[in-house]
Motif scaffolding. Sequence first.
Motif, PDB file in Angstrom:
ATOM      1  N   TYR A   1       0.269   5.855  -0.756  1.00 49.13           N
ATOM      2  CA  TYR A   1      -0.340   6.721  -0.410  1.00 49.13           C
ATOM      3  C   TYR A   1      -0.717   7.835  -1.845  1.00 49.13           C
ATOM      4  CZ  TYR A   1       2.274   7.312   4.455  1.00 49.13           C
ATOM      5  OH  TYR A   1       2.428   6.501   5.267  1.00 49.13           O
TER       6      TYR A   1
ATOM      7  N   ASP B   1      -4.682   0.585   5.947  1.00 51.15           N
ATOM      8  CA  ASP B   1      -4.134  -0.075   4.766  1.00 51.15           C
ATOM      9  C   ASP B   1      -2.219   0.173   4.785  1.00 51.15           C
ATOM     10  OD1 ASP B   1      -6.290   1.820   4.005  1.00 51.15           O
ATOM     11  OD2 ASP B   1      -5.247   3.905   3.360  1.00 51.15           O
ATOM     12  N   ARG B   2      -2.187  -0.209   5.804  1.00 48.37           N
ATOM     13  CA  ARG B   2      -0.916  -0.180   6.767  1.00 48.37           C
ATOM     14  C   ARG B   2       0.680   0.140   6.453  1.00 48.37           C
ATOM     15  NH1 ARG B   2      -1.020  -5.959   8.212  1.00 48.37           N
ATOM     16  NH2 ARG B   2      -2.886  -7.152   7.519  1.00 48.37           N
ATOM     17  N   THR B   3       0.110   1.282   6.252  1.00 40.85           N
ATOM     18  CA  THR B   3       0.872   3.020   5.970  1.00 40.85           C
ATOM     19  C   THR B   3       1.492   2.764   7.882  1.00 40.85           C
ATOM     20  OG1 THR B   3      -0.962   4.399   5.847  1.00 40.85           O
ATOM     21  CG2 THR B   3       0.467   2.790   3.535  1.00 40.85           C
TER      22      THR B   3
ATOM     23  N   THR C   1       1.052  -1.040   0.048  1.00 43.35           N
ATOM     24  CA  THR C   1      -0.191  -0.203  -0.139  1.00 43.35           C
ATOM     25  C   THR C   1       0.903   0.994   0.161  1.00 43.35           C
ATOM     26  OG1 THR C   1      -1.258  -0.900   1.300  1.00 43.35           O
ATOM     27  CG2 THR C   1      -2.240   0.899   1.311  1.00 43.35           C
TER      28      THR C   1
ATOM     29  N   ARG D   1      -3.974  15.608   4.289  1.00 42.67           N
ATOM     30  CA  ARG D   1      -3.652  15.488   3.103  1.00 42.67           C
ATOM     31  C   ARG D   1      -5.006  13.679   3.518  1.00 42.67           C
ATOM     32  NH1 ARG D   1       1.288  15.572  -0.839  1.00 42.67           N
ATOM     33  NH2 ARG D   1      -0.568  15.255  -2.764  1.00 42.67           N
ATOM     34  N   GLN D   2      -4.310  13.001   4.613  1.00 39.38           N
ATOM     35  CA  GLN D   2      -5.367  11.848   4.176  1.00 39.38           C
ATOM     36  C   GLN D   2      -7.012  12.258   4.712  1.00 39.38           C
ATOM     37  OE1 GLN D   2      -2.924  10.351   7.438  1.00 39.38           O
ATOM     38  NE2 GLN D   2      -1.987   8.554   5.763  1.00 39.38           N
TER      39      GLN D   2
ATOM     40  N   LEU E   1       0.826  15.127   6.191  1.00 36.58           N
ATOM     41  CA  LEU E   1       0.455  14.343   5.540  1.00 36.58           C
ATOM     42  C   LEU E   1      -1.172  13.715   5.454  1.00 36.58           C
ATOM     43  CD1 LEU E   1       0.696  11.270   4.076  1.00 36.58           C
ATOM     44  CD2 LEU E   1       1.894  10.190   6.424  1.00 36.58           C
TER      45      LEU E   1
ATOM     46  N   SER F   1       6.057  16.988   8.874  1.00 41.32           N
ATOM     47  CA  SER F   1       5.212  16.115   7.677  1.00 41.32           C
ATOM     48  C   SER F   1       4.105  15.533   8.239  1.00 41.32           C
ATOM     49  CB  SER F   1       6.685  15.014   7.703  1.00 41.32           C
ATOM     50  OG  SER F   1       7.971  16.208   7.510  1.00 41.32           O
ATOM     51  N   ILE F   2       4.158  14.833   9.395  1.00 45.85           N
ATOM     52  CA  ILE F   2       2.651  14.073   9.738  1.00 45.85           C
ATOM     53  C   ILE F   2       1.911  14.752   9.853  1.00 45.85           C
ATOM     54  CG2 ILE F   2       1.567  12.325  11.604  1.00 45.85           C
ATOM     55  CD1 ILE F   2       5.274  11.940  12.093  1.00 45.85           C
TER      56      ILE F   2
ATOM     57  N   GLU G   1      -4.493   4.679   8.248  1.00 41.29           N
ATOM     58  CA  GLU G   1      -2.752   4.415   8.523  1.00 41.29           C
ATOM     59  C   GLU G   1      -3.475   2.485   9.364  1.00 41.29           C
ATOM     60  OE1 GLU G   1      -0.108   6.095   7.645  1.00 41.29           O
ATOM     61  OE2 GLU G   1      -0.839   8.447   8.867  1.00 41.29           O
TER      62      GLU G   1
ATOM     63  N   MET H   1       9.385  10.929   3.055  1.00 47.58           N
ATOM     64  CA  MET H   1      10.602   9.567   4.122  1.00 47.58           C
ATOM     65  C   MET H   1      11.398  10.305   4.949  1.00 47.58           C
ATOM     66  SD  MET H   1       8.436   6.913   4.307  1.00 47.58           S
ATOM     67  CE  MET H   1       9.689   5.163   3.750  1.00 47.58           C
TER      68      MET H   1
ATOM     69  N   LEU I   1      10.570  12.436   7.571  1.00 46.94           N
ATOM     70  CA  LEU I   1      10.473  11.514   8.630  1.00 46.94           C
ATOM     71  C   LEU I   1      12.228  11.749   9.366  1.00 46.94           C
ATOM     72  CD1 LEU I   1       7.102  10.089   7.758  1.00 46.94           C
ATOM     73  CD2 LEU I   1       7.785  11.736   9.229  1.00 46.94           C
ATOM     74  N   ARG I   2      13.353  11.111   8.251  1.00 46.19           N
ATOM     75  CA  ARG I   2      14.026  10.588   8.663  1.00 46.19           C
ATOM     76  C   ARG I   2      15.026  11.374   9.541  1.00 46.19           C
ATOM     77  NH1 ARG I   2      10.936   7.216   7.103  1.00 46.19           N
ATOM     78  NH2 ARG I   2      10.140   5.143   7.763  1.00 46.19           N
TER      79      ARG I   2
ATOM     80  N   ASN J   1       5.504   3.245   8.330  1.00 41.96           N
ATOM     81  CA  ASN J   1       6.604   4.893   7.319  1.00 41.96           C
ATOM     82  C   ASN J   1       6.422   5.400   8.640  1.00 41.96           C
ATOM     83  OD1 ASN J   1       6.006   3.794   5.032  1.00 41.96           O
ATOM     84  ND2 ASN J   1       4.210   4.462   4.941  1.00 41.96           N
ATOM     85  N   LEU J   2       5.476   5.864   9.109  1.00 42.32           N
ATOM     86  CA  LEU J   2       5.769   6.679  10.496  1.00 42.32           C
ATOM     87  C   LEU J   2       6.355   6.158  11.777  1.00 42.32           C
ATOM     88  CD1 LEU J   2       2.561   8.300  10.420  1.00 42.32           C
ATOM     89  CD2 LEU J   2       3.950   9.205   8.903  1.00 42.32           C
TER      90      LEU J   2
ATOM     91  N   PHE K   1      -2.705   9.128  -2.661  1.00 40.62           N
ATOM     92  CA  PHE K   1      -2.704  10.517  -3.250  1.00 40.62           C
ATOM     93  C   PHE K   1      -1.753  11.340  -3.802  1.00 40.62           C
ATOM     94  CE2 PHE K   1      -3.097  10.180   0.979  1.00 40.62           C
ATOM     95  CZ  PHE K   1      -1.988  10.763   1.536  1.00 40.62           C
ATOM     96  N   MET K   2      -0.273  10.694  -3.938  1.00 45.84           N
ATOM     97  CA  MET K   2       1.270  11.423  -3.664  1.00 45.84           C
ATOM     98  C   MET K   2       1.686  11.330  -4.905  1.00 45.84           C
ATOM     99  SD  MET K   2       3.629  10.809   0.369  1.00 45.84           S
ATOM    100  CE  MET K   2       2.837  12.187   2.039  1.00 45.84           C
TER     101      MET K   2
END
Lengths: 319, 237
Positions: free
Chosen positions: A101, B79-81, A99, B10-11, B7, B3-4, B76, A113, A116-117, B84-85, A103-104
């Motif tokens: 995003y 969707d199992r995303t 999966t 938008r979600q 994100l 960033s979160i 999230e 990414m 975030l890192r 990422n966070l 919309f990105m």
Amino acid sequence: MTGNGLPGVRPNARETPVIRVDGVSRWFGSVVAVSDVTFDVMPGITGLLGPNGAGKTTLLRMMTGLAKTSRGTVTVFGEAVRDNPPLYRRIGVMSEHETVYGFMKGREFVTMMGRLRGVRDIETAVDRAIEIVDLADAQHRQMSTYSRGMRQRMRLAGTLVHDPELLILDEPLNGADPRQRVHFKHLLETLAAEGRTIVLSSHILEEVEQLADTVLLVVNGKLAASGGFRAIRAALNQRPYHVRVLCDSPRKLAAGVVKLDSVDAVHIDPDGAMVVLSRNVLDLQIELPRLAKAENVSLRRMEPLDDSLESVFGYLVET
Amino acid sequence: MLSIYRLTLRQLSSPGRVGIMFVLAIMPVVIAAMVLADNDTMSLTEFEQFVLSTMLAGSIVPLVVLAIATSAFGNEIEDRTLANLTLAPIPRWRIAAAKLLASITIAGPLVVLSAVATAHVAFLGEWNATIAVAAGAAAAVVMYASLFVWLGLASAQAVGVGLLYIVLWEGFFAQFVAGVRLLSIRYYAVALMHGLDERRFEVYDHASLAAAIVMTSLVTGGFLLLAIRRLRRMDVP
């Protein structure tokens, strides 16, 4: 890498393992997903191999800190990986879930990414990561328009953007076409040559054989074997195979086949097919057609009956 | 954290979701206008009790916030995303706080505008009352958002559980069972409205303004802490 299975290859004792999995178990209610697994992972490419449902993903998830252990400990770079966010500056993880995003755009995803890192020179890092996965042309498209393979590659770019020392990749070749597989293989070899540690999982034996220096074989939640691929291959070669042979005169051919050195036993099935038990299938493949020709028997088909990955793993577990 | 936050904005801001929220948010305004058009429909006290307390603070605000805040983590997880966070070198409190702020950012303006419009229509442009209602609605958004962000992490059936909570706890028990309202968000949101404009909601047995402010902080902070704790302990899919 060391393990508690067979055949094992012990690493140089002076080397410090990048990942240490020590007596790790995980159960969900009464279901044991991983049972008392111990091994170390050293720099280079390590393949985590096992049939679907063997416990690979659960093991990887515990190695990344996404899942807790029911028993035992996992350390990465000498530190507990669970609930230790600063450690993720040094680790890149790509999960099996595809999966994204939708919309990105691809570049937006890799940029996020990287941010975030904590990547400092974000534009350069994003350019480099996208270049590595060869998706520069598609970086400004929405990810919902990507093919499965492109999504995987852009996710890999997101995993690489902070230049991690350790990469953990769960079934990374899912959805990749043959060209992408070759590209991915070269990429992993390059990353490993730079001194990184890479752990990747797969349920496809040949995939891991091509990529990994060392292999961890997981079956039914247990470490069935670990070590160099050659050692595991040698163990596989000692395994007896059942081969089904179709011909126009099975009884006549069986009388000759049973005398071959490569054959342990022969029997005729009720449907008339001859089933040969052999520990040396390579020799059997050469000798059987010769014998059929000599006996004037028409050979129609030869097929292994138990060449599935599960049966290979099953053999290794029993050994 | 930015960033979160971006994100999550938008979600959460898909046209369908915002559309449903808009329809919900406009309902109290419509009812206020209808009440005003027909003077015999209900008294001002009844209006305050029914439209502002029961409908706005007890139904519309929690429903709008439920639709938004449970999705902040819930989507999230589905969707199992979320990995990422959580696989980033970011303290868990920042992830939870960004999700909460984004939920408030999406739900807050709609709800507060709805409250302002409703109060302004009902109280014929009386700004003290309007500001009090808007502040109470804003406090309710913050408290409900914190509760439902946590619920989105804690339960796979967050929307269902949230609906039960809104209907049974906030809608029924808090209204008819003595003592329960002390544990309801609506009670403190209404207390805040009353505290800022003491002529309003006189029919209620109110907590003080100070108690309302303290409880708003405690509820918000408490559920945020629970969300952070959950994020640290859960298996991330």
